[in-house]
Design an enzyme around this catalytic site. Sequence first.
Site, PDB file in Angstrom:
ATOM      1  N   SER A 244       0.812  -1.213   0.000  1.00 14.15           N
ATOM      2  CA  SER A 244       0.000   0.000   0.000  1.00 14.15           C
ATOM      3  C   SER A 244       0.850   1.270   0.000  1.00 14.15           C
ATOM      4  O   SER A 244       1.891   1.340   0.649  1.00 14.15           O
ATOM      5  CB  SER A 244      -0.916   0.009   1.222  1.00 14.15           C
ATOM      6  N   LYS A 293     -12.607  -5.713   4.327  1.00 15.62           N
ATOM      7  CA  LYS A 293     -13.632  -4.695   4.120  1.00 15.62           C
ATOM      8  C   LYS A 293     -15.004  -5.106   4.688  1.00 15.62           C
ATOM      9  O   LYS A 293     -15.670  -4.323   5.351  1.00 15.62           O
ATOM     10  CB  LYS A 293     -13.765  -4.378   2.628  1.00 15.62           C
ATOM     11  N   ASN A 312     -14.552   1.135   3.501  1.00 21.64           N
ATOM     12  CA  ASN A 312     -13.155   1.450   3.224  1.00 21.64           C
ATOM     13  C   ASN A 312     -12.636   2.559   4.123  1.00 21.64           C
ATOM     14  O   ASN A 312     -11.486   2.956   4.012  1.00 21.64           O
ATOM     15  CB  ASN A 312     -12.902   1.753   1.740  1.00 21.64           C
ATOM     16  N   GLY A 338     -15.222 -10.336  -9.568  1.00 23.86           N
ATOM     17  CA  GLY A 338     -15.089 -10.368  -8.119  1.00 23.86           C
ATOM     18  C   GLY A 338     -16.439 -10.252  -7.438  1.00 23.86           C
ATOM     19  O   GLY A 338     -17.415  -9.799  -8.048  1.00 23.86           O
ATOM     20  N   GLY A 340     -16.304  -9.627  -3.724  1.00 25.01           N
ATOM     21  CA  GLY A 340     -15.966  -9.190  -2.374  1.00 25.01           C
ATOM     22  C   GLY A 340     -16.349  -7.743  -2.144  1.00 25.01           C
ATOM     23  O   GLY A 340     -17.199  -7.175  -2.839  1.00 25.01           O
ATOM     24  N   GLY A 341     -15.682  -7.121  -1.157  1.00 24.86           N
ATOM     25  CA  GLY A 341     -16.039  -5.765  -0.770  1.00 24.86           C
ATOM     26  C   GLY A 341     -15.837  -4.751  -1.875  1.00 24.86           C
ATOM     27  O   GLY A 341     -16.709  -3.912  -2.139  1.00 24.86           O
ATOM     28  N   THR A 363     -15.977 -18.283  -7.252  1.00 26.09           N
ATOM     29  CA  THR A 363     -17.009 -19.006  -6.511  1.00 26.09           C
ATOM     30  C   THR A 363     -18.364 -18.541  -7.017  1.00 26.09           C
ATOM     31  O   THR A 363     -18.814 -17.429  -6.708  1.00 26.09           O
ATOM     32  CB  THR A 363     -16.878 -18.745  -4.999  1.00 26.09           C
TER      33      THR A 363
END
Length: 482
Positions: A244, A293, A312, A338, A340-341, A363
């Site tokens: 990051s 997240k 976030n 995706g 996710g978050g 998934t």
Amino acid sequence: MTLVCAALVATTVEEMEKDMARAKSLGADLVEIRLDFLNHFQPDIDLPRLISNRPLPVLITYRPNWEGGQYQGDESTRFSVLRSAIELGAEYVDIELKAAERFISTISDKRPDNFKLIVSSHNYEFTPSCDELSELVVRIQSVGPDIVKIATKAVDICDVTRMFQVMVHCHAPMIGLAMSERGLMSSVLSPKFGGYLTFGKLDAEKESTPGQPTISELLDIYNIRQIGADTKVFGLIANPVKQSKSAILHNKSFKAVGFNGVYVPFLIDDVPKFLDTYLSPDFLGFSCSLPHKVTALHCCDIVDPIAMGRANVMMLTGSSAKGDTVSPLAGRLVVVAGAGGAAKAVAYGAKEKGARVVIANRTYERAVSLANLLGGQALRLADLATFHPEEGVILANATALGMYPNVDGTPIPKEALRFYDLVFDAVYAPRATRLLREAQESGVSIVSGVEMFIRQAFSQFQHFTGINAPESFMRETVLKYT
């Protein structure tokens, strides 16, 4: 003021002299010379040379292998070298608690006025309880040091708080460090909790302790000279966290506007445990990244409706936490890779602006769950190789594929990119991901995750400080460091 000490682990006297000069040029206050790292060390020749040529005050350490060092000789020889260091004018000498009483008995009448003895204890396995650490402080103080030093291993980031508690209540000058990447903030926040000094390495490859920041990071990124008891702490909740650039961006922005805050990367395994441990007036807010997240949002007492199942940015207020988010993307038919978050934020942003949304995920069940929430279509990630329902489609990668250190990852085969008019990648480290490179090579317009990162940072900065973000400065900083 907490001193910044450059830990030097060169293997030759010549390299050690060069490193001392470099440490001074970087702004260190003193250097630790690790004699046990020197190959073919000749005490009668090398020690006078190193001490007489020092450009900064020196801390001499000759760490034995039974305390995690390299020295394997007998104690009488080691003691003789350390006594010689004192006689030659070394400002500090470090001796381990196990050997301290015997060593001190040999120098009781030989301590110069400007000399300070550090008695140290190192635990490379774990961080003991507060009571055990306090008892260790008492044991160290009982042998008569000028400075107490305790270094432990941070198995979990929550271990660090025990070190902070002991430092704050110690009545003698103390150096307290929790080693490993999870213990990074013990080095960075040492001035806030009264540490006598903190250590930094010259380069990424030259560390004497696991997880040690560099001198440049301490001084130029974390602005350690400006950290004090009143400094407010913010940070990034993530795992991994090394990649990051948030610490660079926020700390430089804090300094630019004169805000008394510091932003630290937090390598976290258990978000609820972390928040429960650090819910205090000193720790005010956190950015949230993968994979935390969604979990972070569940820890919030107040949730902005736009958060859409992930957070976030979290602000800690008294005994509670508030979660918020910034949704950056909009378009026509948007295919989101995706579930996710980050994917939820992108998909919600597109849906809010009238787009039709397709969710593709490894998934399939998670893709279905998110697609149903948005009234969209679900696909398996592998289906993107042949998915081409219409022209003008936008692809948004909200997976971690392609993120440092797994930079070769991509959610879609290159040959399938010709089906899209625009490709957006939420990954910003590296800036030029494999997905974006291959999209560009295929003649497709691209949007980097850097823009998403910048816009989120603007909002986070305002949440953290209560003032408007210096947008031009922040944008220039991101482009310089990504």
